[in-house]
Design a protein around this motif. Structure first.
Motif, PDB file in Angstrom:
ATOM      1  N   ARG A   1       0.806  -1.223   0.000  1.00 44.35           N
ATOM      2  CA  ARG A   1       0.000   0.000   0.000  1.00 44.35           C
ATOM      3  C   ARG A   1       0.836   1.270   0.000  1.00 44.35           C
ATOM      4  NH1 ARG A   1      -3.678   0.293   4.844  1.00 44.35           N
ATOM      5  NH2 ARG A   1      -4.397   2.112   3.700  1.00 44.35           N
ATOM      6  N   HIS A   2       2.021   1.205   0.581  1.00 43.14           N
ATOM      7  CA  HIS A   2       2.825   2.414   0.739  1.00 43.14           C
ATOM      8  C   HIS A   2       4.248   2.190   0.232  1.00 43.14           C
ATOM      9  CE1 HIS A   2      -0.281   2.751   4.022  1.00 43.14           C
ATOM     10  NE2 HIS A   2      -0.511   3.832   3.287  1.00 43.14           N
ATOM     11  N   ARG A   3       4.735   3.164  -0.505  1.00 43.47           N
ATOM     12  CA  ARG A   3       6.062   3.044  -1.095  1.00 43.47           C
ATOM     13  C   ARG A   3       7.156   3.240  -0.061  1.00 43.47           C
ATOM     14  NH1 ARG A   3       9.767   6.458  -3.346  1.00 43.47           N
ATOM     15  NH2 ARG A   3       8.439   8.262  -2.880  1.00 43.47           N
TER      16      ARG A   3
ATOM     17  N   THR B   1       5.345   7.555   4.295  1.00 40.93           N
ATOM     18  CA  THR B   1       3.981   7.669   3.780  1.00 40.93           C
ATOM     19  C   THR B   1       3.052   6.701   4.507  1.00 40.93           C
ATOM     20  OG1 THR B   1       4.524   6.105   1.999  1.00 40.93           O
ATOM     21  CG2 THR B   1       4.698   8.460   1.494  1.00 40.93           C
ATOM     22  N   GLY B   2       3.566   5.532   4.884  1.00 38.15           N
ATOM     23  CA  GLY B   2       2.754   4.587   5.645  1.00 38.15           C
ATOM     24  C   GLY B   2       2.388   5.138   7.002  1.00 38.15           C
TER      25      GLY B   2
ATOM     26  N   ASP C   1      -0.178   8.086   6.610  1.00 33.07           N
ATOM     27  CA  ASP C   1      -1.492   7.585   6.230  1.00 33.07           C
ATOM     28  C   ASP C   1      -2.202   6.954   7.427  1.00 33.07           C
ATOM     29  OD1 ASP C   1      -3.488   6.855   4.090  1.00 33.07           O
ATOM     30  OD2 ASP C   1      -2.961   4.844   4.775  1.00 33.07           O
TER      31      ASP C   1
END
Length: 326
Positions: free
Chosen positions: A51-53, A57-58, A61
């Protein structure tokens, strides 16, 4: 090839020490679980590469979706992976490696209800690390409890031949707690916590099996797993960071008085600052500029309002508030 070694599953998690300043006190966002354990934990979640690069960002989010909290500045602290640091009962062959982050934000009365629904709340970080608060002078806890207990630990028999000698322990205590010719260094937060852990002066040392029951009162609020160590790491990093980067303004509203700015710097650094010296420091650093407005609710003469002068980021490589040592 070794064939009789059981397979170990390694899971990567993200821990966030989210900092805000409210009522002139530094706060950490803590989470309460529903399993009956009353200890706080830091916001945590597994990293999902599908889901997250990136880790960051994880983390953003997860925090924004779960508790509707927008994060400003984020910095990776350290990777915490000591054996057994977050294993739950029945989780054989599982090992949790956590990437710790420091994140800055502002408190917002509008999201308090959503924070409560998520089991989150703001906690004064000096509740976890009470020996770090020197804003009203040297904490009595140091001389009444901590230093006598550390002296007893210093002279206690070593656990085994690999343990530090009394001289080595004494050297570490002097450096970390500013004894004899050493000054108190507000950035040695993690070193002080780790000494208290090794000496068995915090509850986590008992829970982890590092020592037996505490011989002294437990110092500060305990946290789950090694989360208090992550908090100590975050406090140390932020105390150092404000001296050479303008991250303190991530904790300030768009407009503020110099008194409020001073109170925020004092809250983070844990030390009292002389008013006139602080104002000269701010003016010399050219970090703020007047807005032309005033605030009349201070009880006396209206106070001038200022804002962060963002041009400083293009003018100097290390624009911070270099508050000196004690």
């Amino acid at each position: 090839m070794l064939t009789d070694v059981p397979a170990i599953t390694v899971e990567i998690g993200l821990n966030a020490a989210i900092v805000a300043v409210a009522n002139r006190s530094p706060h950490i966002l803590a989470v309460s679980e529903t399993d009956g354990d009353t200890r706080d934990s830091l916001p945590f979640g597994p990293f999902d590469p599908a889901r997250h690069r990136t880790f960051e960002t994880g983390l953003r989010d997860r925090v924004e979706k779960r508790i509707a909290l927008r994060l400003g500045y984020i910095e990776q602290l350290y990777t915490f992976g000591d054996r057994g640091r977050q294993r739950l009962p029945g989780e054989e062959g599982k090992h949790m490696v956590s990437v710790g982050y420091l994140a800055l934000t502002r408190t917002d009365a509008e999201n308090n209800e959503q924070l409560a629904e998520a089991g989150a709340h703001w906690r004064d970080w000096y509740g976890y690390l009470p020996w770090e608060d020197w804003r009203r002078g040297r904490p009595a806890l140091l001389d009444q409890v901590i230093l006598p207990a550390l002296t007893r630990w210093e002279n206690s028999p070593p656990y085994d031949e690999r343990s530090a000698s009394a001289a080595q322990r004494r050297s570490r205590i002097r450096l970390a707690f500013g004894l004899d010719d050493f000054p108190w260094d507000e950035e040695r937060v993690l070193e002080r916590y780790e000494l208290l852990y090794e000496a068995g002066l915090v509850r986590e040392a008992v829970i982890d099996g590092h020592c037996g029951n505490l011989d002294n009162p437990a110092i500060g609020l305990a946290m789950r797993h090694d989360h208090r160590r992550i908090v100590a790491t975050a406090v140390a990093r932020l105390r150092g960071k404000i001296k050479y980067r303008p991250v303190v303004f991530e904790l300030m509203p768009p407009e503020f008085t110099l008194t409020d700015l001073q109170a925020t710097v004092e809250a983070i650094s844990g030390r009292h600052l002389h008013k006139q010296n602080f104002r000269r420091l701010v003016e010399g650093a050219e970090l703020v500029e007047p807005t032309g407005g005033t605030l009349a609710s201070t009880g006396g003469r209206p106070a001038a309002l200022f804002r962060f002068r963002r041009q400083i980021l293009d003018e100097r490589p290390a624009p911070g508030l270099k508050v000196g040592g004690r």
